[in-house]
Scaffold this active site. Sequence first.
Site, short mmCIF file in Angstrom:
data_model
loop_
_atom_site.label_atom_id
_atom_site.label_comp_id
_atom_site.label_asym_id
_atom_site.label_seq_id
_atom_site.Cartn_x
_atom_site.Cartn_y
_atom_site.Cartn_z
N HIS A 125 0.84 -1.20 0.00
CA HIS A 125 0.00 0.00 0.00
C HIS A 125 0.87 1.26 0.00
CE1 HIS A 125 -3.63 -2.33 0.89
NE2 HIS A 125 -4.33 -1.21 0.75
N LYS A 129 -10.56 -8.93 5.94
CA LYS A 129 -11.27 -9.48 7.09
C LYS A 129 -11.22 -8.51 8.27
CE LYS A 129 -7.60 -11.88 9.61
NZ LYS A 129 -7.56 -11.35 10.98
#
Lengths: 286, 180
Positions: free
Chosen positions: B37, B101
């Site tokens: 990222h 998640k």
Amino acid sequence: MNFKDIEKGIVELIRKAETDLPNDVIKALKKAYEIEKGVAKTQIDAILKNIDLAKKTKRPMCQDTGIQTFFVDIGIDFPYISELKKTIINGVKKATKEVPLRPNTVDPFTGENHKDNTGENIPYITWNLCNGSDVLITALPKGGGSENMSKLGMLKPGVGIEGVKDFVVEEMIKAAGNPCPPTVVGVGIGGGADLSLKLGKKALLRPVGKRHKDKTIAKIEEELIKRINSSGIGPMGLGGKTTVLDVHIEKAHRHPASLPVGIAVQCWADRRAHMVINKNGKWEVK
Amino acid sequence: MEYHFNIPLSVDEVKKLKVGDILYVTGTIFTARDEAHHKMLESKKIPFDPSKMALFHCGPLMKKVNSKWQVVSAGPTTSSRMEIFEDRFLDKFHTRLIIGKGGMGERTKKALHKDICVYTSYTGGAGALAADKVEEVLGVYYLEEFGMPEAAWIFKVKDFGPLVVAMDSHNNSIYENITK
């Protein structure tokens, strides 16, 4: 003594832990499947299918194969104590290639990954001296997601056991879906800061569904299970009745001024396996 | 509702999805954790096109067989770690589907609405099951730099799921409903 053979045993111990979940955990997950509905049921269904597939194909059930963690009960008459640490470390290196395991050991300063799951102080081994000549090694590969939800509370003794219970329930509600619920929660009460966390982690070694031998503590465990599960967080934090599969408490005497509470959280993949080595070097993984 | 969509999802398909829906997807996904990222946000040029793929918060366990990569286990990693990046990431890369998640926070929720994207939850720890839905490993980037878990892996997947729509493009989050 054939240490290469014991290394093989360590590989099998790790393989067993990573690919084959203990029956007590599977039983608790099947019970959760029965009582859950809707989205929660889809999550437990995926977990059970995944466990089945991992066992059949001998593949790690989770990509996070964890930090390799061992608890070793070593008989003082075992003749090769001096070689055992090296053998475990070599076994971990071998298992990284053969199982395989994800390379999970990173230098905190340089970011360098050792790529063999070893490094400074890792694998993490806790030694416990016992009588006799056998060695019992318990593998507890520990995933990062659940470990990140560990907590230490240095509570004021005045809050009492009620305060301890509230702390555990509040922290598990805050953790929500992050530690891959339904989890197993280990709570260490007393000792000092480090000992309470250590007791929390040791509590995870107890099979799911087994209560503390002290009836008062067993009752508190049951109360905590009920309270955390009534939060509604559910499997993966998506809502449901099963947020924890179990809560295990261990205790130590405390300083009059301190009430330490260490919480260790284990994801549903409560991976544990055991290996016994006798004084002749014969080993068995179970 | 249960949906079976191809990646990339269209704007209409994303808007159709509501919290609690079940989704299965077919197409190309890329993995990105904290390091990827950060790297992708800092880089001027990206070696692949994230807008054509789904973003998977995942650090897979891979092995090389006859010089070809294979997935051994590849479940999701905890998404909340990516909260500090995700709104800027969606602004920059226009990915329409996130798989992770544990859920994400307020900043991502707003970005999902603004950039028309959906956050879905795949069962944490179900790594062997997820690996079974990967048909092919199409490539890997940043492997030397970050190592296996943090690299950007490109997977071709078929009927990948069940994904639970946990945060939709209409400002809804399943996680908020539960704690309320």
